[in-house]
Design an enzyme around this catalytic site. Structure first.
Site, PDB file in Angstrom:
ATOM      1  N   TYR A   1     174.685  28.486   6.498  1.00 57.56           N
ATOM      2  CA  TYR A   1     175.545  27.307   6.386  1.00 57.56           C
ATOM      3  C   TYR A   1     174.994  26.276   5.400  1.00 57.56           C
ATOM      4  O   TYR A   1     175.596  25.229   5.191  1.00 57.56           O
ATOM      5  CB  TYR A   1     175.740  26.652   7.761  1.00 57.56           C
ATOM      6  CG  TYR A   1     176.616  27.451   8.687  1.00 57.56           C
ATOM      7  CD1 TYR A   1     176.523  28.840   8.731  1.00 57.56           C
ATOM      8  CD2 TYR A   1     177.529  26.840   9.522  1.00 57.56           C
ATOM      9  CE1 TYR A   1     177.306  29.585   9.583  1.00 57.56           C
ATOM     10  CE2 TYR A   1     178.322  27.585  10.379  1.00 57.56           C
ATOM     11  CZ  TYR A   1     178.205  28.950  10.408  1.00 57.56           C
ATOM     12  OH  TYR A   1     178.983  29.688  11.246  1.00 57.56           O
TER      13      TYR A   1
ATOM     14  N   LYS B   1     167.626  38.031  14.916  1.00 58.32           N
ATOM     15  CA  LYS B   1     167.790  39.428  14.499  1.00 58.32           C
ATOM     16  C   LYS B   1     166.517  39.772  13.717  1.00 58.32           C
ATOM     17  O   LYS B   1     166.549  40.185  12.549  1.00 58.32           O
ATOM     18  CB  LYS B   1     169.061  39.562  13.650  1.00 58.32           C
ATOM     19  CG  LYS B   1     169.471  40.970  13.312  1.00 58.32           C
ATOM     20  CD  LYS B   1     170.041  41.735  14.491  1.00 58.32           C
ATOM     21  CE  LYS B   1     170.360  43.174  14.066  1.00 58.32           C
ATOM     22  NZ  LYS B   1     170.698  44.052  15.193  1.00 58.32           N
TER      23      LYS B   1
ATOM     24  N   ASP C   1     172.693  40.923  18.733  1.00 62.44           N
ATOM     25  CA  ASP C   1     173.727  41.892  19.127  1.00 62.44           C
ATOM     26  C   ASP C   1     173.643  42.187  20.624  1.00 62.44           C
ATOM     27  O   ASP C   1     174.649  42.196  21.341  1.00 62.44           O
ATOM     28  CB  ASP C   1     173.648  43.176  18.276  1.00 62.44           C
ATOM     29  CG  ASP C   1     172.226  43.649  18.033  1.00 62.44           C
ATOM     30  OD1 ASP C   1     171.269  42.926  18.359  1.00 62.44           O
ATOM     31  OD2 ASP C   1     172.056  44.774  17.516  1.00 62.44           O
TER      32      ASP C   1
ATOM     33  N   ASP D   1     176.865  29.458  16.262  1.00 67.00           N
ATOM     34  CA  ASP D   1     178.294  29.179  16.087  1.00 67.00           C
ATOM     35  C   ASP D   1     179.117  30.254  16.804  1.00 67.00           C
ATOM     36  O   ASP D   1     180.038  29.970  17.573  1.00 67.00           O
ATOM     37  CB  ASP D   1     178.604  29.175  14.577  1.00 67.00           C
ATOM     38  CG  ASP D   1     179.940  28.529  14.270  1.00 67.00           C
ATOM     39  OD1 ASP D   1     180.588  28.031  15.195  1.00 67.00           O
ATOM     40  OD2 ASP D   1     180.322  28.525  13.085  1.00 67.00           O
TER      41      ASP D   1
END
Ligand code: NAI
Length: 337
Positions: free
Chosen positions: A122, A169, A202, A226
């Protein structure tokens, strides 16, 4: 205290009016400074966030805003992102709690998500390599990571929460997410009573849907936060009821998680709960905690009756009716607070 109110676009005007009426009824001593920003102002003036909005925020130091429309894939950049970056509002805090009789398959939930608000994909560092190749750079810094992770642990400690889950991740993005995870492990050592759980994003998405009650305080980067916060909103009844806070070192802006809902704007159908609860977070922040508790208790009572549900919750109550019912409930409870 003087507070900046930015109603925003779409349903923003309607829910901002409702929120101000409800907070006024609670007895909190707020003087509203209402200023306009967003798509409608941009179309009129060419300025997405006029100077008077910046001036008002910089003077009052506390703002609350409705949603602002951002064109998808083209046009001007998000006013929300611009405000977060300009005032370095690094902590986006989103409590996800069950309310009243709103049905959820997941039992009573009380989770709080801490999302880093200024970095990651972002940051807006995008590059066109050719007509067929575009790059977007993920920026993660030690400074940005440390302060959001510390904020999550501080909150957990002050509020007697059981543990903090860090979501990354890091198995794939070994440098960016690897550093974020390492920093979480370092900071966790400063809080020996609060265990750190580590979950890959995930797996987190699956675990949140299978068994969300196993989580408590969650801390993550901007993009994962988000997406996960919308998923978490779905666990307790949708984005119409989830509040949010954007907190920096000396300025804070409170806002609902949802957008401008153009499909229902101007129809009196919107649910004001998310913005009202954002207002309660603001009241806590400015030491008007008693008024915040009064509103939360009244909301829980009103939402215990499905007859009072707005259409997003499967009911037929309009926004003006909902506001009136809530204000009546606040008046009834006032003596008890
Ligand atoms: P959205 O949140 O506006 O709407 C998604 C769905 O939820 C729609 O069906 C809408 O009717 C419903 N909904 C949202 N808030 C509701 C409420 N309070 N009561 C009842 N129903 C509600 O998301 P969407 O459609 O993706 O975005 C619309 C615009 O809002 C876009 O321009 C987007 O950029 C902007 N947006 C602004 C945000 C902000 O200002 N913080 C946050 C998210 C989106």
């Amino acid at each position: 205290m003087k507070v900046t109110m930015i109603p925003g676009d779409g349903i923003g005007q309607e829910i901002a009016k409702s929120t101000m009426e409800v907070i006024d009824a609670s007895g909190a001593t707020i003087e509203w400074e209402v200023v306009e920003a967003g798509e409608a102002v941009y179309n009129k003036t060419g300025q997405l966030i006029p100077d008077e909005v910046f001036n008002s925020l910089e003077t009052n130091k506390v703002g609350i805003k409705g949603p602002m429309t951002t064109p998808i894939g083209k046009g001007f950049r998000s006013a929300n992102v611009a405000l977060r970056k300009k005032y370095d509002l690094f902590a986006n805090i989103r409590p996800v709690q069950s309310l009243g009789a709103i049905k959820s398959k997941f039992g009573p939930l009380d989770l709080v998500l801490f999302r880093e608000n200024t970095e990651d994909l972002y940051a807006g560092v995008e590059e066109k390599i050719s007509d067929d190749e575009m790059h977007s750079i993920k920026i993660i810094t030690r400074h940005g990571s440390e302060r959001i992770i510390r904020k999550a642990f501080d909150y957990a400690e002050k509020n007697n929460r059981e543990h903090v889950t860090v979501v990354t991740k890091a198995n794939i993005m070994k440098l960016t997410d690897g550093m974020f995870l390492d920093i979480a492990r370092e900071i966790a050592k400063e809080y020996p009573t609060i265990p750190l759980k580590e979950v890959l994003v995930d797996n987190m998405a699956m675990q949140l849907v299978m068994d969300p009650a196993q989580f408590d305080v969650i801390v993550t980067q901007n993009l994962y936060g988000d997406i996960l916060s919308d998923l978490m909103a779905g666990l307790v009844g949708g984005i119409g009821i989830i509040p949010g806070a954007n907190i920096g070192n000396d300025l804070a802006i409170f806002e609902a998680v949802h957008g401008s809902a153009p499909d229902i704007a101007g129809k009196g159908l919107a649910n004001p709960t998310a913005l009202i609860l954002s207002g309660c977070m603001m009241l806590d922040y400015i030491n008007e905690g008693e008024a915040a508790e009064l509103i939360r208790t009244a909301l829980d009572e009103v939402l215990s009756h499905p007859d009072n549900f707005t259409s997003d919750l499967g009911g037929k109550t309009s926004l003006p009716e909902f506001t009136t019912i809530l204000i009546e409930q606040i008046k009834k409870l006032k003596g008890r607070f």
